[in-house]
Write an enzyme that holds these catalytic residues in place. Structure first.
Site, PDB file in Angstrom:
ATOM      1  N   SER A 113       0.801  -1.220   0.000  1.00 23.67           N
ATOM      2  CA  SER A 113       0.000   0.000   0.000  1.00 23.67           C
ATOM      3  C   SER A 113       0.835   1.272   0.000  1.00 23.67           C
ATOM      4  O   SER A 113       1.634   1.480  -0.891  1.00 23.67           O
ATOM      5  CB  SER A 113      -0.947  -0.039   1.190  1.00 23.67           C
ATOM      6  OG  SER A 113      -1.853   1.002   1.106  1.00 23.67           O
ATOM      7  N   HIS A 114       0.673   2.064   1.052  1.00 28.55           N
ATOM      8  CA  HIS A 114       1.319   3.371   1.122  1.00 28.55           C
ATOM      9  C   HIS A 114       2.750   3.273   1.647  1.00 28.55           C
ATOM     10  O   HIS A 114       3.442   4.285   1.740  1.00 28.55           O
ATOM     11  CB  HIS A 114       0.515   4.269   2.059  1.00 28.55           C
ATOM     12  CG  HIS A 114       0.287   3.616   3.388  1.00 28.55           C
ATOM     13  ND1 HIS A 114      -0.569   2.552   3.545  1.00 28.55           N
ATOM     14  CD2 HIS A 114       0.840   3.834   4.593  1.00 28.55           C
ATOM     15  CE1 HIS A 114      -0.536   2.152   4.797  1.00 28.55           C
ATOM     16  NE2 HIS A 114       0.308   2.904   5.459  1.00 28.55           N
ATOM     17  N   ASP A 277      -2.351   6.448  -3.396  1.00 31.72           N
ATOM     18  CA  ASP A 277      -1.216   5.775  -2.765  1.00 31.72           C
ATOM     19  C   ASP A 277      -0.636   4.673  -3.652  1.00 31.72           C
ATOM     20  O   ASP A 277      -1.001   4.549  -4.818  1.00 31.72           O
ATOM     21  CB  ASP A 277      -1.628   5.201  -1.403  1.00 31.72           C
ATOM     22  CG  ASP A 277      -2.601   4.042  -1.558  1.00 31.72           C
ATOM     23  OD1 ASP A 277      -3.318   4.013  -2.578  1.00 31.72           O
ATOM     24  OD2 ASP A 277      -2.640   3.160  -0.677  1.00 31.72           O
ATOM     25  N   ASP A 279      -1.041   1.469  -4.078  1.00 35.79           N
ATOM     26  CA  ASP A 279      -1.897   0.531  -4.799  1.00 35.79           C
ATOM     27  C   ASP A 279      -3.218   1.146  -5.238  1.00 35.79           C
ATOM     28  O   ASP A 279      -4.124   0.433  -5.679  1.00 35.79           O
ATOM     29  CB  ASP A 279      -2.142  -0.732  -3.967  1.00 35.79           C
ATOM     30  CG  ASP A 279      -2.826  -0.437  -2.641  1.00 35.79           C
ATOM     31  OD1 ASP A 279      -2.650   0.682  -2.113  1.00 35.79           O
ATOM     32  OD2 ASP A 279      -3.538  -1.314  -2.124  1.00 35.79           O
ATOM     33  N   ASP A 281      -5.745   2.648  -3.635  1.00 37.15           N
ATOM     34  CA  ASP A 281      -7.027   2.593  -2.918  1.00 37.15           C
ATOM     35  C   ASP A 281      -7.242   3.798  -2.000  1.00 37.15           C
ATOM     36  O   ASP A 281      -8.365   4.093  -1.621  1.00 37.15           O
ATOM     37  CB  ASP A 281      -7.209   1.261  -2.168  1.00 37.15           C
ATOM     38  CG  ASP A 281      -6.091   0.950  -1.198  1.00 37.15           C
ATOM     39  OD1 ASP A 281      -5.154   1.773  -1.083  1.00 37.15           O
ATOM     40  OD2 ASP A 281      -6.141  -0.119  -0.565  1.00 37.15           O
ATOM     41  N   ARG A 282      -6.170   4.498  -1.657  1.00 39.52           N
ATOM     42  CA  ARG A 282      -6.345   5.683  -0.796  1.00 39.52           C
ATOM     43  C   ARG A 282      -6.473   6.951  -1.639  1.00 39.52           C
ATOM     44  O   ARG A 282      -6.056   6.982  -2.785  1.00 39.52           O
ATOM     45  CB  ARG A 282      -5.136   5.853   0.127  1.00 39.52           C
ATOM     46  CG  ARG A 282      -4.971   4.725   1.092  1.00 39.52           C
ATOM     47  CD  ARG A 282      -3.845   5.014   2.059  1.00 39.52           C
ATOM     48  NE  ARG A 282      -3.794   3.961   3.055  1.00 39.52           N
ATOM     49  CZ  ARG A 282      -3.318   4.113   4.281  1.00 39.52           C
ATOM     50  NH1 ARG A 282      -2.829   5.274   4.659  1.00 39.52           N
ATOM     51  NH2 ARG A 282      -3.319   3.104   5.126  1.00 39.52           N
ATOM     52  N   LYS A 376     -11.514   0.039  -0.946  1.00 37.32           N
ATOM     53  CA  LYS A 376     -11.575   1.481  -1.078  1.00 37.32           C
ATOM     54  C   LYS A 376     -10.963   1.854  -2.425  1.00 37.32           C
ATOM     55  O   LYS A 376     -10.195   1.070  -2.990  1.00 37.32           O
ATOM     56  CB  LYS A 376     -10.895   2.171   0.094  1.00 37.32           C
ATOM     57  CG  LYS A 376      -9.460   1.761   0.375  1.00 37.32           C
ATOM     58  CD  LYS A 376      -9.051   2.365   1.701  1.00 37.32           C
ATOM     59  CE  LYS A 376      -7.572   2.176   2.011  1.00 37.32           C
ATOM     60  NZ  LYS A 376      -7.294   0.834   2.582  1.00 37.32           N
TER      61      LYS A 376
HETATM   62  C1  G16 Z   1      -5.148  -0.553   5.340  1.00 34.60           C
HETATM   63  C2  G16 Z   1      -6.560  -1.020   5.507  1.00 34.60           C
HETATM   64  C3  G16 Z   1      -7.417   0.101   6.009  1.00 34.60           C
HETATM   65  C4  G16 Z   1      -6.831   0.688   7.282  1.00 34.60           C
HETATM   66  C5  G16 Z   1      -5.405   1.111   7.038  1.00 34.60           C
HETATM   67  C6  G16 Z   1      -4.696   1.578   8.292  1.00 34.60           C
HETATM   68  O1  G16 Z   1      -5.104   0.393   4.319  1.00 34.60           O
HETATM   69  O2  G16 Z   1      -7.080  -1.490   4.287  1.00 34.60           O
HETATM   70  O3  G16 Z   1      -8.698  -0.405   6.222  1.00 34.60           O
HETATM   71  O4  G16 Z   1      -7.586   1.776   7.717  1.00 34.60           O
HETATM   72  O5  G16 Z   1      -4.674   0.028   6.536  1.00 34.60           O
HETATM   73  O6  G16 Z   1      -4.577   0.509   9.148  1.00 34.60           O
HETATM   74  P1  G16 Z   1      -3.678   0.611  10.450  1.00 34.60           P
HETATM   75  O7  G16 Z   1      -4.208   1.793  11.194  1.00 34.60           O
HETATM   76  O8  G16 Z   1      -3.895  -0.696  11.140  1.00 34.60           O
HETATM   77  O9  G16 Z   1      -2.258   0.847  10.012  1.00 34.60           O
HETATM   78  P2  G16 Z   1      -4.016   0.276   3.175  1.00 34.60           P
HETATM   79  O10 G16 Z   1      -4.286   1.436   2.276  1.00 34.60           O
HETATM   80  O11 G16 Z   1      -2.696   0.349   3.885  1.00 34.60           O
HETATM   81  O12 G16 Z   1      -4.252  -1.052   2.547  1.00 34.60           O
END
Ligand code: G16
Length: 543
Positions: A113-114, A277, A279, A281-282, A376
């Site tokens: 992800s990010h 981000d 991938d 989704d953000r 998302k």
């Molecule tokens: C993932 C999850 C999200 C979550 C985020 C932060 O996002 O898909 O639902 O809100 O992590 O999670 P944490 O607070 O546990 O770090 P992504 O965009 O990283 O896949």
């Protein structure tokens, strides 16, 4: 082709977190590490014989190599078909869409992800189920238990598949279908939004910038915003996906996308700007001179979604993660629809979406989406904002001010303390948890605690219960703080402190958020002893 059964010993700690397994890239690159995790996924879902899988990732370092390993294993395990994004690329929402469109049995999405990419940065893998959404806890628990006892994985002795040429090839008995990663997703977007209205707005002189942060959304944003909606060339910044994201941190927030924020804060800045981000989704939404918090963005989208053709009949309900501000609750109230509070993690929205209980979902962590997929979706949020701007003919700032003067404003900020010693973080949370029952009624500075508890979620659709989903402290007068440990970090622990305070429509709606939340932030620090115990004097990131 020969199918090989390789002996292996379990690797410790292959526990999927908030969103799949995320580790340092070198950890994933250890011989057998990825293989053990992938075989554990296959075992946990009763094998993949005869199944169709969607496979793709965000293009980070090790993406293509990992896809080759997974393809060989899928073939050796008897999968019938693998649908793979060209060059190994698929944004997370596009992968979710493909799983649904092609009625695949599931998908493997390669992304952290990010988190930054590179041999010394992060890598990740998650399994999505046939509704296109992240595997629920019942399955991730099963995967984890498989990782603890795995003794063998299956692969085959074939050479690499060409990931560049569109069309079908055979890998053993499995068909590998290389698809354009953008086409189906772009088609879906056209069914949801009024492209003509957006095109006319852009042709009329509205200016926009989209920062793809050298991550996977580059090709998607270029196709949609520039090629289809007519934004001038150069409106998409950093649009070429790179394995190390250009050495950047592909996290769309005011810290990591600061150049974009600086751009919209300048007097000659664009009318609208957004970023996504690693991938895809953000999202981060900005207007000239204004940053829209993810919680506010969800509320504004919920209040205005009916202006886009895909949501013209209104929304069935809305869901937000518990730490997300209650701004959307007020909109749901006004619309007379349900609002659900779920734990952090998109996987918790799946049941509500499948049951038709909600149409829109969102999280404070820069995620918004709808029932069009089960992830998302960053570009979806951008397009919905553009559709709303085109219909309302107001600026982002005007829309926000109008929203607050209707519903009031939930001042909101998240403070992250990153790479904290894991034991210190764990103890801090354990001690605070133990003290929760005695906190109500106590006063810290100007803040009196009304209630303190630990959040448990009772899924209204399947009845499952998820405990330990964050510590909540609410204050007299409507303030709130939440503390939880991140489930996506790869280094030590990240303590997240979420701060919120509600201001009524007739109150002061234009205070700088950190100032508005100062008293609550100070009280939380005293209650949790966070700075004392961690030795930190300030958060690493404030969003
Ligand atoms: C993932 C999850 C999200 C979550 C985020 C932060 O996002 O898909 O639902 O809100 O992590 O999670 P944490 O607070 O546990 O770090 P992504 O965009 O990283 O896949």
């Amino acid at each position: 082709m020969t199918i090989l059964s390789q002996n292996c010993t379990p690797f410790e700690g292959q526990k999927p977190g908030t969103s799949g397994l995320r580790k340092k890239t070198r950890v994933f690159m250890q011989p057998g590490y990825l293989e053990c995790f992938v075989q554990s996924i296959f075992n946990a879902i009763d094998g993949v014989a005869g199944k169709t899988l969607v496979i793709g990732g965000d293009g980070r370092f090790f993406n293509a190599e990992a896809i080759q390993i997974i393809l060989r294993m899928a073939s050796a395990n008897g999968a019938a078909r693998a649908i793979v994004g060209q060059s190994g690329l698929l944004s997370t929402p596009a992968a979710s869409n493909l799983i649904r469109q092609r009625q695949a049995d599931g998908g493997l999405i390669l992304s952290a992800s990010h988190n930054p990419g590179g041999i010394d940065a992060d890598f990740g893998l998650k399994y999505n189920i046939s509704n296109g959404g992240p595997a629920p806890e019942s399955i991730t628990d099963r995967i984890f238990s498989e990782t603890a006892s795995i003794t063998q994985y299956k692969t085959c002795d074939t050479s690499d598949i060409d990931l560049e040429t569109l069309g079908d090839t055979l890998l053993g008995d499995m068909t590998v279908e290389i698809v354009d990663p953008v086409a189906d997703y772009a088609e879906l977007m056209q069914t949801l939004f009024d492209f003509d209205a957006i095109r006319a707005m852009i042709a009329g002189g509205m200016t926009l910038r989209f920062d793809a942060m050298h991550a996977v959304t580059g090709p998607y944003a270029t196709a949609l915003l520039e090629d289809q909606l007519g934004a001038p060339k150069g409106s998409v910044l950093n649009g070429v996906p790179l394995p190390d994201f250009g050495k950047g941190h592909p996290d769309p927030n005011p810290i990591w996308a600061k150049p974009l924020v600086d751009m919209v804060m300048a007097t000659d800045g664009p009318d609208f700007a957004a970023a996504s981000d690693g991938d895809g989704d953000r999202n981060m939404i900005l207007g000239k001179g204004v940053y829209v918090t993810p919680s506010d963005s969800l509320a504004v989208l919920a209040a205005n979604a009916h202006l886009a053709p895909g949501y013209a009949n209104g929304i069935a309900g809305v869901a937000r993660s518990m730490p997300t501000s209650a701004a959307c609750d007020r909109v749901a109230d006004a619309l007379g629809v349900d609002c659900f509070e779920t734990p952090t993690g998109w996987k918790f929205f799946g049941n509500l979406l499948d049951a038709g209980r909600v149409t829109l979902c969102g999280e404070e962590s820069a995620g918004t989406g709808s029932d069009h997929v089960r992830e998302k979706d960053g570009l979806w949020a951008v397009l919905l904002w553009l559709n709303i701007l085109a219909v309302r003919k107001m600026s982002v700032r005007e829309i926000l001010l109008d929203h607050w003067s209707t519903y009031g404003r939930n001042y909101y900020s998240r403070h992250d303390y990153e790479a904290v010693d894991s034991d210190i973080a764990r103890l801090l949370m354990e001690d605070l948890t133990a003290r929760l029952p005695e906190l109500s009624g106590q006063t810290f500075g100007s803040c009196k605690i009304r209630q303190a508890d630990q959040f448990s979620y009772h899924d209204p659709v399947d009845g499952s219960v998820s405990h330990n989903q964050g510590l909540r402290i609410t204050f007299e007068g409507g303030g709130r703080a939440v503390l939880r440990l991140s489930g996506t970090g790869t280094e030590g622990a990240t303590i997240r402190v979420y701060l919120e305070r509600y201001e009524r429509p007739e109150g002061d709606l234009d205070v700088e958020p950190q100032t508005a939340l100062q008293d609550i932030a100070t009280a939380v620090d005293r209650i949790s002893e966070l700075r004392l115990r961690t030795g930190r004097t300030a958060p690493d990131v404030m969003t």
